[in-house]
Design a protein around this motif. Structure first.
Motif, PDB file in Angstrom:
ATOM      1  N   LEU A  99       0.829  -1.193   0.000  1.00  0.00           N
ATOM      2  CA  LEU A  99       0.000   0.000   0.000  1.00  0.00           C
ATOM      3  C   LEU A  99       0.872   1.254   0.000  1.00  0.00           C
ATOM      4  N   SER A 100       1.946   1.243   0.755  1.00  0.00           N
ATOM      5  CA  SER A 100       2.861   2.391   0.781  1.00  0.00           C
ATOM      6  C   SER A 100       3.490   2.615  -0.581  1.00  0.00           C
ATOM      7  N   GLN A 101       3.847   1.540  -1.275  1.00  0.00           N
ATOM      8  CA  GLN A 101       4.407   1.674  -2.620  1.00  0.00           C
ATOM      9  C   GLN A 101       3.381   2.236  -3.582  1.00  0.00           C
ATOM     10  N   GLU A 102       2.136   1.770  -3.479  1.00  0.00           N
ATOM     11  CA  GLU A 102       1.088   2.281  -4.355  1.00  0.00           C
ATOM     12  C   GLU A 102       0.858   3.765  -4.130  1.00  0.00           C
ATOM     13  N   PHE A 103       0.799   4.186  -2.879  1.00  0.00           N
ATOM     14  CA  PHE A 103       0.627   5.605  -2.590  1.00  0.00           C
ATOM     15  C   PHE A 103       1.839   6.403  -3.032  1.00  0.00           C
ATOM     16  N   GLY A 104       3.016   5.814  -2.911  1.00  0.00           N
ATOM     17  CA  GLY A 104       4.231   6.521  -3.299  1.00  0.00           C
ATOM     18  C   GLY A 104       4.307   6.839  -4.772  1.00  0.00           C
ATOM     19  N   THR A 105       3.578   6.087  -5.590  1.00  0.00           N
ATOM     20  CA  THR A 105       3.634   6.330  -7.027  1.00  0.00           C
ATOM     21  C   THR A 105       2.770   7.498  -7.463  1.00  0.00           C
ATOM     22  N   LEU A 117      -2.976   7.680   3.843  1.00  0.00           N
ATOM     23  CA  LEU A 117      -1.687   8.338   3.605  1.00  0.00           C
ATOM     24  C   LEU A 117      -0.906   8.485   4.907  1.00  0.00           C
ATOM     25  N   ALA A 118      -1.592   8.825   5.980  1.00  0.00           N
ATOM     26  CA  ALA A 118      -0.921   8.981   7.276  1.00  0.00           C
ATOM     27  C   ALA A 118      -0.355   7.647   7.760  1.00  0.00           C
ATOM     28  N   ILE A 119      -1.091   6.567   7.560  1.00  0.00           N
ATOM     29  CA  ILE A 119      -0.601   5.242   7.942  1.00  0.00           C
ATOM     30  C   ILE A 119       0.661   4.909   7.147  1.00  0.00           C
ATOM     31  N   CYS A 120       0.624   5.182   5.861  1.00  0.00           N
ATOM     32  CA  CYS A 120       1.794   4.910   5.009  1.00  0.00           C
ATOM     33  C   CYS A 120       2.977   5.773   5.418  1.00  0.00           C
ATOM     34  N   ARG A 133       5.531  -2.536  13.371  1.00  0.00           N
ATOM     35  CA  ARG A 133       5.103  -2.936  12.028  1.00  0.00           C
ATOM     36  C   ARG A 133       3.808  -3.752  12.090  1.00  0.00           C
ATOM     37  N   ARG A 134       3.769  -4.713  12.984  1.00  0.00           N
ATOM     38  CA  ARG A 134       2.589  -5.581  13.063  1.00  0.00           C
ATOM     39  C   ARG A 134       1.351  -4.822  13.532  1.00  0.00           C
ATOM     40  N   SER A 135       1.488  -4.008  14.584  1.00  0.00           N
ATOM     41  CA  SER A 135       0.323  -3.279  15.089  1.00  0.00           C
ATOM     42  C   SER A 135      -0.186  -2.268  14.062  1.00  0.00           C
ATOM     43  N   LEU A 136       0.715  -1.651  13.320  1.00  0.00           N
ATOM     44  CA  LEU A 136       0.299  -0.705  12.290  1.00  0.00           C
ATOM     45  C   LEU A 136      -0.386  -1.433  11.131  1.00  0.00           C
ATOM     46  N   GLN A 192      -2.094  15.221  11.896  1.00  0.00           N
ATOM     47  CA  GLN A 192      -3.233  14.967  12.785  1.00  0.00           C
ATOM     48  C   GLN A 192      -3.707  13.523  12.672  1.00  0.00           C
ATOM     49  N   HIS A 193      -3.786  13.013  11.462  1.00  0.00           N
ATOM     50  CA  HIS A 193      -4.200  11.620  11.276  1.00  0.00           C
ATOM     51  C   HIS A 193      -3.168  10.664  11.871  1.00  0.00           C
ATOM     52  N   ALA A 194      -1.888  10.949  11.665  1.00  0.00           N
ATOM     53  CA  ALA A 194      -0.837  10.084  12.213  1.00  0.00           C
ATOM     54  C   ALA A 194      -0.902  10.056  13.739  1.00  0.00           C
ATOM     55  N   ALA A 195      -1.140  11.204  14.351  1.00  0.00           N
ATOM     56  CA  ALA A 195      -1.260  11.261  15.815  1.00  0.00           C
ATOM     57  C   ALA A 195      -2.458  10.438  16.289  1.00  0.00           C
ATOM     58  N   ALA A 196      -3.557  10.505  15.568  1.00  0.00           N
ATOM     59  CA  ALA A 196      -4.742   9.729  15.941  1.00  0.00           C
ATOM     60  C   ALA A 196      -4.481   8.232  15.807  1.00  0.00           C
ATOM     61  N   VAL A 197      -3.769   7.834  14.773  1.00  0.00           N
ATOM     62  CA  VAL A 197      -3.431   6.422  14.591  1.00  0.00           C
ATOM     63  C   VAL A 197      -2.514   5.958  15.721  1.00  0.00           C
ATOM     64  N   ARG A 198      -1.476   6.735  16.008  1.00  0.00           N
ATOM     65  CA  ARG A 198      -0.559   6.390  17.110  1.00  0.00           C
ATOM     66  C   ARG A 198      -1.318   6.248  18.423  1.00  0.00           C
ATOM     67  N   ASP A 199      -2.202   7.222  18.701  1.00  0.00           N
ATOM     68  CA  ASP A 199      -2.965   7.183  19.947  1.00  0.00           C
ATOM     69  C   ASP A 199      -3.868   5.958  20.009  1.00  0.00           C
ATOM     70  N   SER A 200      -4.479   5.626  18.903  1.00  0.00           N
ATOM     71  CA  SER A 200      -5.362   4.466  18.862  1.00  0.00           C
ATOM     72  C   SER A 200      -4.609   3.176  19.165  1.00  0.00           C
ATOM     73  N   ILE A 201      -3.425   3.059  18.610  1.00  0.00           N
ATOM     74  CA  ILE A 201      -2.623   1.842  18.809  1.00  0.00           C
ATOM     75  C   ILE A 201      -2.039   1.782  20.211  1.00  0.00           C
ATOM     76  N   THR A 202      -1.575   2.898  20.730  1.00  0.00           N
ATOM     77  CA  THR A 202      -0.852   2.897  22.009  1.00  0.00           C
ATOM     78  C   THR A 202      -1.727   3.197  23.226  1.00  0.00           C
ATOM     79  N   SER A 203      -2.970   3.582  23.039  1.00  0.00           N
ATOM     80  CA  SER A 203      -3.810   3.996  24.173  1.00  0.00           C
ATOM     81  C   SER A 203      -4.028   2.889  25.191  1.00  0.00           C
ATOM     82  N   GLY A 204      -4.045   1.655  24.756  1.00  0.00           N
ATOM     83  CA  GLY A 204      -4.230   0.539  25.676  1.00  0.00           C
ATOM     84  C   GLY A 204      -2.926  -0.081  26.128  1.00  0.00           C
TER      85      GLY A 204
END
Length: 103
Positions: A14-20, A90-93, A56-59, A38-50
């Motif tokens: 997916l990162s390669q596809e977005f990179g093109t 895009l933020a995940i990538c 790599r695996r959690s993302l 902002q999206h990256a911060a929300a993703v990080r918070d979602s993964i690490t909040s618990g």
């Protein structure tokens, strides 16, 4: 986004596809950088909040769950521009690239 992408593969693919065709290969405009931050911060918070770790695996698990949710809501990738879902992808990538999970 003018071209459709599969959105169903691995974090790396997916990162390669977005990179093109996305703003990951160049310096995006300031408004887009702010949105992605902002999206990256929300993703990080979602993964690490618990107490989880951002790895790599959690993302990748977050990515697959997010895409499943998008599909359940009927979202598709043929939109022009940057909708909320595209910005989140895009933020995940970008997180994956910045953390060294993909090259």
């Amino acid at each position: 986004m003018r071209r459709e992408y599969s959105g169903g593969g691995s974090l790396s693919r997916l990162s390669q596809e977005f990179g093109t065709f996305g703003p990951l290969s160049a310096q995006p405009e300031p408004w887009l950088t702010a949105e992605l931050d902002q999206h990256a911060a929300a993703v990080r918070d979602s993964i690490t909040s618990g107490g989880g770790l951002l790895g790599r695996r959690s993302l990748a698990e977050y990515l697959h769950g997010f895409i499943d949710g998008c599909r359940e809501r009927g979202w598709h990738t043929g939109n022009d521009g940057y909708d909320w879902e595209t910005l989140r992808l895009l933020a995940i990538c970008r997180l994956a690239r910045d953390r060294g999970f993909v090259h």
